[in-house]
Design an enzyme around this catalytic site. Structure first.
Site, mmCIF file in Angstrom:
data_model
loop_
_atom_site.group_PDB
_atom_site.id
_atom_site.type_symbol
_atom_site.label_atom_id
_atom_site.label_comp_id
_atom_site.label_asym_id
_atom_site.label_seq_id
_atom_site.Cartn_x
_atom_site.Cartn_y
_atom_site.Cartn_z
ATOM 1 N N GLY A 112 0.822 -1.200 0.000
ATOM 2 C CA GLY A 112 0.000 0.000 0.000
ATOM 3 C C GLY A 112 0.858 1.252 0.000
ATOM 4 O O GLY A 112 0.341 2.361 -0.125
ATOM 5 N N CYS A 113 2.142 1.076 0.142
ATOM 6 C CA CYS A 113 3.070 2.199 0.080
ATOM 7 C C CYS A 113 3.647 2.279 -1.331
ATOM 8 O O CYS A 113 3.995 1.263 -1.913
ATOM 9 C CB CYS A 113 4.221 2.010 1.069
ATOM 10 S SG CYS A 113 3.707 1.928 2.776
ATOM 11 N N GLN A 114 3.770 3.485 -1.846
ATOM 12 C CA GLN A 114 4.368 3.670 -3.158
ATOM 13 C C GLN A 114 5.866 3.353 -3.082
ATOM 14 O O GLN A 114 6.417 2.724 -3.966
ATOM 15 C CB GLN A 114 4.153 5.105 -3.628
ATOM 16 C CG GLN A 114 4.654 5.365 -5.037
ATOM 17 C CD GLN A 114 4.331 6.777 -5.489
ATOM 18 O OE1 GLN A 114 4.007 7.643 -4.687
ATOM 19 N NE2 GLN A 114 4.424 7.008 -6.769
ATOM 20 N N SER A 115 6.507 3.790 -2.004
ATOM 21 C CA SER A 115 7.915 3.477 -1.809
ATOM 22 C C SER A 115 8.012 2.126 -1.097
ATOM 23 O O SER A 115 7.027 1.592 -0.609
ATOM 24 C CB SER A 115 8.602 4.571 -0.995
ATOM 25 O OG SER A 115 7.901 4.797 0.197
#
Length: 144
Positions: free
Chosen positions: A56-59
């Site tokens: 769910g994190c872009q990074s």
């Protein structure tokens, strides 16, 4: 609990709020976040696995729990400077706390310091995913 008793997590949130109150604009606040992220302890490469990855994190973000319901410790890292700063704040509030306290603590500092308004939607989603994973670990440890 009487009104004067505060948890260590609440105290940490109050300290974060006070620190950010001293910073002028969001350029200074982002720089402070980056500086906090740089102060995170080294994160072992062997923890950078799919099992510890926060989705769910872009990074890329990894969150590793240890301890038990009486005291949970978290280590975390990201490949993003600002996200590393967010991790530093989250760990100040939630790491080295009893699982029940972790589950009972809402991340009020996010709204109080204005982060909610100044994070991109992808970073906000990532922060929410990290908090959900952290609270999931606390629940699994027997916190609630």
């Amino acid at each position: 609990m009487n009104a004067t008793a505060t948890t260590r997590a609440e105290q940490a949130q109050q300290e974060i709020t006070e620190e950010f109150a001293f910073l002028g604009d969001w350029t200074e606040r982002y720089q402070y976040l980056i500086d906090l992220g740089r102060q995170l302890p080294p994160f072992p490469d062997e923890y950078k696995t799919e099992a510890y990855r926060v989705h769910g994190c872009q990074s890329m973000v990894w969150l590793v729990p240890s301890g038990d319901a009486s005291c949970m410790h978290f280590e975390a890292a990201s490949d993003s400077a600002i996200v590393s700063g967010l991790i530093a704040l989250v760990l100040r509030v939630y790491s080295d706390r009893p699982a029940a306290e972790i589950l009972a603590t809402e991340p009020a500092f996010i709204g109080t310091i204005g982060l909610a308004k100044h994070l991109s939607p992808t970073r906000s989603n990532g922060l929410a995913a990290m908090l959900a994973k952290l609270k999931g670990y606390a629940a699994a440890a027997g916190g609630g």
